[in-house]
Write an enzyme that holds these catalytic residues in place. Structure first.
Site, mmCIF file in Angstrom:
data_model
loop_
_atom_site.group_PDB
_atom_site.id
_atom_site.type_symbol
_atom_site.label_atom_id
_atom_site.label_comp_id
_atom_site.label_asym_id
_atom_site.label_seq_id
_atom_site.Cartn_x
_atom_site.Cartn_y
_atom_site.Cartn_z
ATOM 1 N N HIS A 49 -1.002 -4.707 -0.671
ATOM 2 C CA HIS A 49 0.280 -4.630 0.024
ATOM 3 C C HIS A 49 0.511 -5.848 0.917
ATOM 4 C CE1 HIS A 49 0.552 -0.325 -1.100
ATOM 5 N NE2 HIS A 49 1.838 -0.497 -0.873
ATOM 6 N N ASP A 50 -0.489 -6.177 1.695
ATOM 7 C CA ASP A 50 -0.365 -7.319 2.605
ATOM 8 C C ASP A 50 -1.740 -7.591 3.200
ATOM 9 O OD1 ASP A 50 0.791 -9.384 3.900
ATOM 10 O OD2 ASP A 50 2.136 -8.202 5.159
#
Length: 665
Positions: A549-550
């Site tokens: 996701h990050d």
């Protein structure tokens, strides 16, 4: 009125949402497309329906629950709207002054979430693509079919017709995909294609034993490199190649200026690296599907052989014949494969070509955000249009999507939970009720901002003749199980995780396994060790999910919190096994309801940390909620209300059991 009610029920039915929900994974495609109840289509579904308990909707207990819903749901909306308007518990305080600058004017709308704002602001262009892309394909098919009229025959086999459709669709997707990413990313489209070609060579030309490790290493490294380099701007590369090129007039300066000029042609979405995370999943899917296909095909009669000639004089390939024989042997109709077979049965070796690979990775309707379709499934659906795709279903799905967008617009006009959380206000000026509702509706907006793009792109794919999995199974408020929540949230990603990570790691059994669940290493016999390895696998999965996701500490903490919060549910299942409570179903329902209240609270905490407030923001929020006796009393009352809601969730799932549906979430 009854017809209107039945129409609304059809729009919000699981069959309209995704036929995968109303049939088993092994149900053939033509049976899965049947609109009858699941129990009427499948023996397993019929068994599920027969074991369901009697409904409780008309019992005195549930009439009390209805009073809760009638009084409290409107109060929940009023509380969060009052907080958004700036009404607080302290006279003279105006919380709205802390976040008003983040709202749009005339009318005021909370469009402060950058992720959803990017989608919302580009809706006109996306709608144009939604209409134009299927129309351009139909025009291409019309002219391509006209050229091939002479080669058509009524004696053409199902396999030969499927192969012809596959080639035609792949040619279009290949060309349109390249045009699409050039318009999206400009000069950076070359960077995307370069990464694609490197990954292709890893999957096809490395020694087979190295393919899994190198594929995963390369793609995870690409995730980090894309993030750290900011998408490899050419200016930065030029400065690296020609250090000290700041002096005007020298060759280095000219190189940097040329790189700056090229960087200015960044297309509609210059930050291609943000969108590439979904593409990485398709890169891994192609390589691993090809890697597993070698073993699968070595034991099957499918081979690429020399051309033959049919009795009508038309050229066919031996592959057509052998594919037909293979499906006869397995008692499969290649045009109506089940969902599991489309994923599990690999495409023939010739389908793993560079053209088909690029067409798959750059497939326009699913390129930006998914849903995620495996390569095997994509090729199967390109060859044979799924029976589940009907005009009625697609129309109803489009109407449902419109209602979802309308719901989001109403929320953004009246509820400013995102703007308030981003402004980092003084939480002490809000009442405990306002604090809890701001957190609750913040999570709902997060759910909706993901749901709407995913459903838009899936609708686009449905109109184009591809049926990808639905990403969101249930409303965010209709969840009480931590593991069930993650099965139904971003479902196509969850299916990808299970196929390419969780099962190869050993799944819930412990021992390493192949893609179809076949053991590749001995599983531990100890029940404790099996549970330990299951938790380890979950931890590894959510660590990958968080990094995917990050790359930041907040999401890594979110992934570890989710793993931690799975533990109480696993332990509760061991201490209170359902089989021991069959004679006391009401007592078991109460016990599981109490445990599920804790699950819901933990899910809210984890998602607020990961996607909304962060750890510091959550601490401030919880301090405001529990920092007084009134706040603690309010939290206790909230737990009672959650218990009521969970009992209704239980009954909703029992209704699904009565229809022969078990979504396991």
């Amino acid at each position: 009125m009854p017809s209107l009610f039945s129409w609304l029920r059809r729009i919000y039915s699981l069959d309209t949402l995704d036929t995968r929900f109303t049939s088993t994974a092994t149900t053939p495609g033509n049976a899965a497309a049947d609109t009858r109840p699941a129990a009427a289509k499948d023996a397993r579904a019929n068994a599920i329906a027969q074991n369901a308990r009697a409904p409780l909707w008309r019992t005195p207990e549930f009439f009390v629950y209805y009073l809760f819903f009638i009084t409290l749901v409107p109060l929940m909306f009023k509380t969060v709207v009052d907080a958004s308007k700036g009404e607080s518990k302290q006279a003279g305080e105006r919380p709205a002054s802390q976040f008003e600058h983040m709202l749009t004017e005339d009318p005021q709308i909370d469009n402060s979430d950058a992720q959803y704002a990017s989608f919302r602001d580009n809706v006109p262009y996306l709608l144009l693509l939604l209409i134009a892309h299927p129309l351009v394909r139909r025009a291409y098919n019309y002219f391509a079919s006209g050229k091939n009229t002479a080669t058509k025959s009524s004696n053409q086999s199902v396999v030969a017709a499927g192969n012809a459709q596959l080639k035609q669709r792949m040619r279009f997707d290949f060309a349109f995909g390249l045009i699409f990413i050039t318009a999206l990313h400009g000069i950076s489209a070359l960077k995307v294609v370069l990464i694609l070609l490197i990954n292709y060579r890893i999957g096809k030309y490395l020694p087979r034993s190295y393919v899994p490790a190198v594929t995963w290493t390369f793609n995870i490294a690409i995730l980090f490199a894309n993030e750290l380099s900011g998408g490899y701007p050419l200016e930065r590369i030029a400065l690296f190649l020609a250090p000290g090129s700041g002096t005007s007039g020298d060759k280095g300066s000219s190189l940097v200026q040329w790189a700056q000029t090229l960087d200015s042609f960044g297309g509609i979405m210059p930050r291609w690296e943000v969108l590439f995370k979904v593409t990485v999943l398709r890169l891994i899917s192609f390589n691993m599907d090809y890697y597993w296909s070698v073993d699968y095909l070595s034991s099957s009669p499918i081979e690429v052989c020399t051309p033959l000639v049919s009795s009508s004089g038309l050229p066919i390939s031996r592959l057509d014949v052998e594919l037909t024989e293979f499906h006869k042997k397995k008692q499969l109709d290649p045009s109506t494969l089940s969902d599991r077979d489309r994923v599990k049965i690999p495409a023939e070796p010739a389908a793993f070509s560079v053209r088909n690979y690029i067409a798959y990775v750059l497939y326009s309707p699913l390129y930006l955000a998914g849903p995620i379709l495996t390569f095997n499934d994509y090729v199967s659906q390109q060859r044979y249009t799924p029976p589940s795709l009907t005009r009625t279903r697609t129309t109803l799905y489009g109407i449902r999507f419109f209602f979802t967008v309308l719901c989001m617009e109403l929320i953004l006009h009246y509820i400013y939970a995102v703007a308030i959380s981003k402004a980092s206000p003084d939480w002490s000026i809000f009442t405990p009720g306002q604090l809890s509702m701001l957190a609750f509706f913040n999570l709902h907006i997060i759910w909706l901002k993901l749901l709407i793009p995913w459903r838009f792109f899936r609708l686009w794919a449905l109109l184009d003749g591809i049926d990808p999995p639905e990403n969101m199974v249930r409303c965010m408020s209709n969840n009480y199980s931590v593991s069930g929540f993650w099965r139904g949230w971003h479902r196509s990603y969850n299916r990808w995780i299970v196929r390419y990570i969780y099962i190869p790691l050993g799944g819930s059994a412990g021992g390493a396994r192949g893609p179809a669940g076949t053991k590749t290493a001995s599983a531990p016999k100890s029940g404790f060790m099996s549970k330990f390895l299951q938790i380890r696998n979950v931890l590894l999965v959510f660590t990958f999910v968080a990094l995917w996701h990050d790359i930041n500490l907040r999401l890594l903490m979110w992934g570890w919190l989710i793993t931690l919060f799975v533990l109480p549910e696993v332990i509760g299942g061991i201490l209170f096994p359902a089989r021991r409570w069959r004679s006391r179903p009401t007592a078991y329902r109460i016990i599981t309801g109490i445990g599920s209240v804790g699950n819901v609270l933990m899910l809210m905490i984890a998602n607020l940390v990961g996607f909304a407030l962060g750890l510091d923001g959550l601490k401030d929020l919880l301090a405001g909620l529990t920092g007084s006796y009134s706040g603690i009393a309010y939290m206790i009352s909230c737990c009672a209300v959650l218990f009521v809601g969970i009992q209704v969730m239980f009954e909703i799932r029992e209704d699904e059991f009565r229809m022969g549906i078990d979504l396991k979430c």
